[in-house]
Design a protein around this motif. Structure first.
Motif, PDB file in Angstrom:
ATOM      1  N   ALA A  31      39.640  36.527 122.839  1.00 29.87           N
ATOM      2  CA  ALA A  31      39.915  36.183 124.235  1.00 29.87           C
ATOM      3  C   ALA A  31      40.338  34.717 124.370  1.00 29.87           C
ATOM      4  O   ALA A  31      41.320  34.409 125.061  1.00 29.87           O
ATOM      5  N   ILE A  32      39.635  33.830 123.699  1.00 33.26           N
ATOM      6  CA  ILE A  32      39.952  32.394 123.792  1.00 33.26           C
ATOM      7  C   ILE A  32      41.333  32.108 123.208  1.00 33.26           C
ATOM      8  O   ILE A  32      42.151  31.419 123.825  1.00 33.26           O
ATOM      9  N   PHE A  33      41.601  32.627 122.020  1.00 31.90           N
ATOM     10  CA  PHE A  33      42.904  32.379 121.404  1.00 31.90           C
ATOM     11  C   PHE A  33      44.021  33.086 122.174  1.00 31.90           C
ATOM     12  O   PHE A  33      45.140  32.588 122.248  1.00 31.90           O
ATOM     13  N   GLY A  34      43.711  34.245 122.753  1.00 30.78           N
ATOM     14  CA  GLY A  34      44.707  34.927 123.578  1.00 30.78           C
ATOM     15  C   GLY A  34      45.101  34.089 124.781  1.00 30.78           C
ATOM     16  O   GLY A  34      46.284  33.946 125.097  1.00 30.78           O
ATOM     17  N   VAL A  35      44.127  33.498 125.431  1.00 30.86           N
ATOM     18  CA  VAL A  35      44.405  32.605 126.563  1.00 30.86           C
ATOM     19  C   VAL A  35      45.185  31.383 126.081  1.00 30.86           C
ATOM     20  O   VAL A  35      46.140  30.944 126.730  1.00 30.86           O
ATOM     21  N   ALA A  36      44.798  30.835 124.930  1.00 30.22           N
ATOM     22  CA  ALA A  36      45.512  29.669 124.386  1.00 30.22           C
ATOM     23  C   ALA A  36      46.983  30.006 124.138  1.00 30.22           C
ATOM     24  O   ALA A  36      47.865  29.187 124.426  1.00 30.22           O
ATOM     25  N   PHE A  37      47.264  31.200 123.630  1.00 28.97           N
ATOM     26  CA  PHE A  37      48.659  31.602 123.404  1.00 28.97           C
ATOM     27  C   PHE A  37      49.418  31.680 124.726  1.00 28.97           C
ATOM     28  O   PHE A  37      50.615  31.423 124.768  1.00 28.97           O
ATOM     29  N   LEU A  38      48.727  32.004 125.800  1.00 31.50           N
ATOM     30  CA  LEU A  38      49.368  32.044 127.119  1.00 31.50           C
ATOM     31  C   LEU A  38      49.665  30.641 127.653  1.00 31.50           C
ATOM     32  O   LEU A  38      50.446  30.498 128.593  1.00 31.50           O
ATOM     33  N   LEU A  39      49.068  29.618 127.053  1.00 31.93           N
ATOM     34  CA  LEU A  39      49.245  28.243 127.520  1.00 31.93           C
ATOM     35  C   LEU A  39      50.325  27.473 126.752  1.00 31.93           C
ATOM     36  O   LEU A  39      50.462  26.264 126.932  1.00 31.93           O
ATOM     37  N   LEU A  40      51.097  28.143 125.912  1.00 30.00           N
ATOM     38  CA  LEU A  40      52.103  27.436 125.117  1.00 30.00           C
ATOM     39  C   LEU A  40      53.176  26.771 125.972  1.00 30.00           C
ATOM     40  O   LEU A  40      53.647  25.689 125.620  1.00 30.00           O
ATOM     41  N   LEU A  41      53.571  27.371 127.055  1.00 30.29           N
ATOM     42  CA  LEU A  41      54.597  26.747 127.901  1.00 30.29           C
ATOM     43  C   LEU A  41      54.098  25.423 128.478  1.00 30.29           C
ATOM     44  O   LEU A  41      54.755  24.396 128.309  1.00 30.29           O
ATOM     45  N   PRO A  42      52.924  25.384 129.122  1.00 30.49           N
ATOM     46  CA  PRO A  42      52.467  24.081 129.621  1.00 30.49           C
ATOM     47  C   PRO A  42      52.224  23.075 128.493  1.00 30.49           C
ATOM     48  O   PRO A  42      52.492  21.877 128.660  1.00 30.49           O
ATOM     49  N   ILE A  47      57.852  31.665 123.685  1.00 26.98           N
ATOM     50  CA  ILE A  47      56.910  31.869 124.789  1.00 26.98           C
ATOM     51  C   ILE A  47      56.734  33.362 125.077  1.00 26.98           C
ATOM     52  O   ILE A  47      55.613  33.836 125.260  1.00 26.98           O
ATOM     53  N   ALA A  48      57.831  34.101 125.095  1.00 26.98           N
ATOM     54  CA  ALA A  48      57.749  35.551 125.344  1.00 26.98           C
ATOM     55  C   ALA A  48      56.913  36.232 124.264  1.00 26.98           C
ATOM     56  O   ALA A  48      56.031  37.061 124.564  1.00 26.98           O
ATOM     57  N   PHE A  49      57.151  35.876 123.003  1.00 33.54           N
ATOM     58  CA  PHE A  49      56.418  36.494 121.893  1.00 33.54           C
ATOM     59  C   PHE A  49      54.934  36.165 121.976  1.00 33.54           C
ATOM     60  O   PHE A  49      54.084  37.059 121.948  1.00 33.54           O
ATOM     61  N   TYR A  50      54.607  34.866 122.060  1.00 31.24           N
ATOM     62  CA  TYR A  50      53.199  34.482 122.040  1.00 31.24           C
ATOM     63  C   TYR A  50      52.456  34.867 123.319  1.00 31.24           C
ATOM     64  O   TYR A  50      51.261  35.148 123.276  1.00 31.24           O
ATOM     65  N   SER A  51      53.137  34.919 124.448  1.00 27.61           N
ATOM     66  CA  SER A  51      52.489  35.396 125.675  1.00 27.61           C
ATOM     67  C   SER A  51      52.138  36.874 125.547  1.00 27.61           C
ATOM     68  O   SER A  51      51.037  37.289 125.915  1.00 27.61           O
ATOM     69  N   LEU A  92      46.257  44.816 114.655  1.00 25.54           N
ATOM     70  CA  LEU A  92      46.766  43.728 115.493  1.00 25.54           C
ATOM     71  C   LEU A  92      46.106  42.402 115.107  1.00 25.54           C
ATOM     72  O   LEU A  92      46.776  41.383 114.973  1.00 25.54           O
ATOM     73  N   ILE A  93      44.802  42.440 114.905  1.00 26.18           N
ATOM     74  CA  ILE A  93      44.073  41.213 114.580  1.00 26.18           C
ATOM     75  C   ILE A  93      44.530  40.665 113.227  1.00 26.18           C
ATOM     76  O   ILE A  93      44.783  39.469 113.089  1.00 26.18           O
ATOM     77  N   TRP A  94      44.687  41.530 112.233  1.00 32.12           N
ATOM     78  CA  TRP A  94      45.173  41.070 110.925  1.00 32.12           C
ATOM     79  C   TRP A  94      46.615  40.578 111.025  1.00 32.12           C
ATOM     80  O   TRP A  94      47.005  39.646 110.310  1.00 32.12           O
ATOM     81  N   PHE A  95      47.410  41.176 111.903  1.00 30.42           N
ATOM     82  CA  PHE A  95      48.760  40.650 112.126  1.00 30.42           C
ATOM     83  C   PHE A  95      48.691  39.228 112.661  1.00 30.42           C
ATOM     84  O   PHE A  95      49.435  38.351 112.216  1.00 30.42           O
ATOM     85  N   VAL A  96      47.795  38.970 113.615  1.00 35.86           N
ATOM     86  CA  VAL A  96      47.643  37.617 114.156  1.00 35.86           C
ATOM     87  C   VAL A  96      47.242  36.657 113.033  1.00 35.86           C
ATOM     88  O   VAL A  96      47.788  35.555 112.928  1.00 35.86           O
ATOM     89  N   VAL A  97      46.313  37.071 112.188  1.00 31.89           N
ATOM     90  CA  VAL A  97      45.850  36.215 111.094  1.00 31.89           C
ATOM     91  C   VAL A  97      47.006  35.851 110.176  1.00 31.89           C
ATOM     92  O   VAL A  97      47.312  34.674 109.961  1.00 31.89           O
ATOM     93  N   VAL A 127      50.721  23.365 114.051  1.00 33.31           N
ATOM     94  CA  VAL A 127      50.419  23.766 112.669  1.00 33.31           C
ATOM     95  C   VAL A 127      48.913  23.948 112.463  1.00 33.31           C
ATOM     96  O   VAL A 127      48.469  25.024 112.048  1.00 33.31           O
ATOM     97  N   PRO A 128      48.074  22.937 112.743  1.00 33.36           N
ATOM     98  CA  PRO A 128      46.635  23.146 112.531  1.00 33.36           C
ATOM     99  C   PRO A 128      46.033  24.183 113.476  1.00 33.36           C
ATOM    100  O   PRO A 128      45.105  24.892 113.096  1.00 33.36           O
ATOM    101  N   VAL A 129      46.569  24.281 114.683  1.00 30.44           N
ATOM    102  CA  VAL A 129      46.022  25.277 115.621  1.00 30.44           C
ATOM    103  C   VAL A 129      46.217  26.686 115.074  1.00 30.44           C
ATOM    104  O   VAL A 129      45.291  27.504 115.092  1.00 30.44           O
TER     105      VAL A 129
END
Length: 131
Positions: free
Chosen positions: A13-24, A50-54, A73-78, A106-108
């Motif tokens: 959930a946290i990383f999903g929200v972070a991916f939604l914040l890439l534009l800002p 932005i479209a992909f990561y959102s 899906l989770i292993w794909f993200v990894v 990069v580190p994120v």
């Protein structure tokens, strides 16, 4: 995966929200999150990123409800996070004006991969060699 996985759910959930914040993030700190000069909105590729990561972020948030049903899906993200960060690190060294990415995206992405990979490994039952 067996049992409850509250840490994995929270991380998704946290990383999903972070991916939604890439534009800002790209607008506020372009040297760490955007790969060109000027506004991220002036880029040809940034809207695609932005479209992909959102989209991925939304699916990660959904996967947090039942990580066991979303293991692929989770292993794909990894693994895609590892691959993406390695390419970005290489490009940072190749293009010195992009070194800000070594303290930005990069580190994120490596943190996302390490946390989700570790939590997935702990949640996955081990198969005995004698079975």
């Amino acid at each position: 995966m067996t049992g409850k996985t509250p840490l994995l759910s929270a991380a998704l959930a946290i990383f999903g929200v972070a991916f939604l914040l890439l534009l800002p993030l790209g607008i506020l700190w372009p040297s760490g999150w955007a790969w060109h000069q000027g506004s991220p909105l002036a880029s040809d590729y940034y809207p695609m990123i932005i479209a992909f990561y959102s989209t991925l972020g939304i699916f990660m948030i959904r996967a947090a409800k039942d990580p066991a049903a979303n293991a692929s899906l989770i292993w794909f993200v990894v693994w895609s996070s590892v691959a993406h960060s390695l390419v970005m690190a290489w490009e940072s060294f190749r293009t010195p004006m992009m070194m800000g990415h070594l303290v930005g995206d990069v580190p994120v992405l490596l943190i996302v991969a390490a946390v989700l990979g570790t939590l997935m490994s702990r949640a996955t039952p081990r198969v005995s060699a004698s079975t």
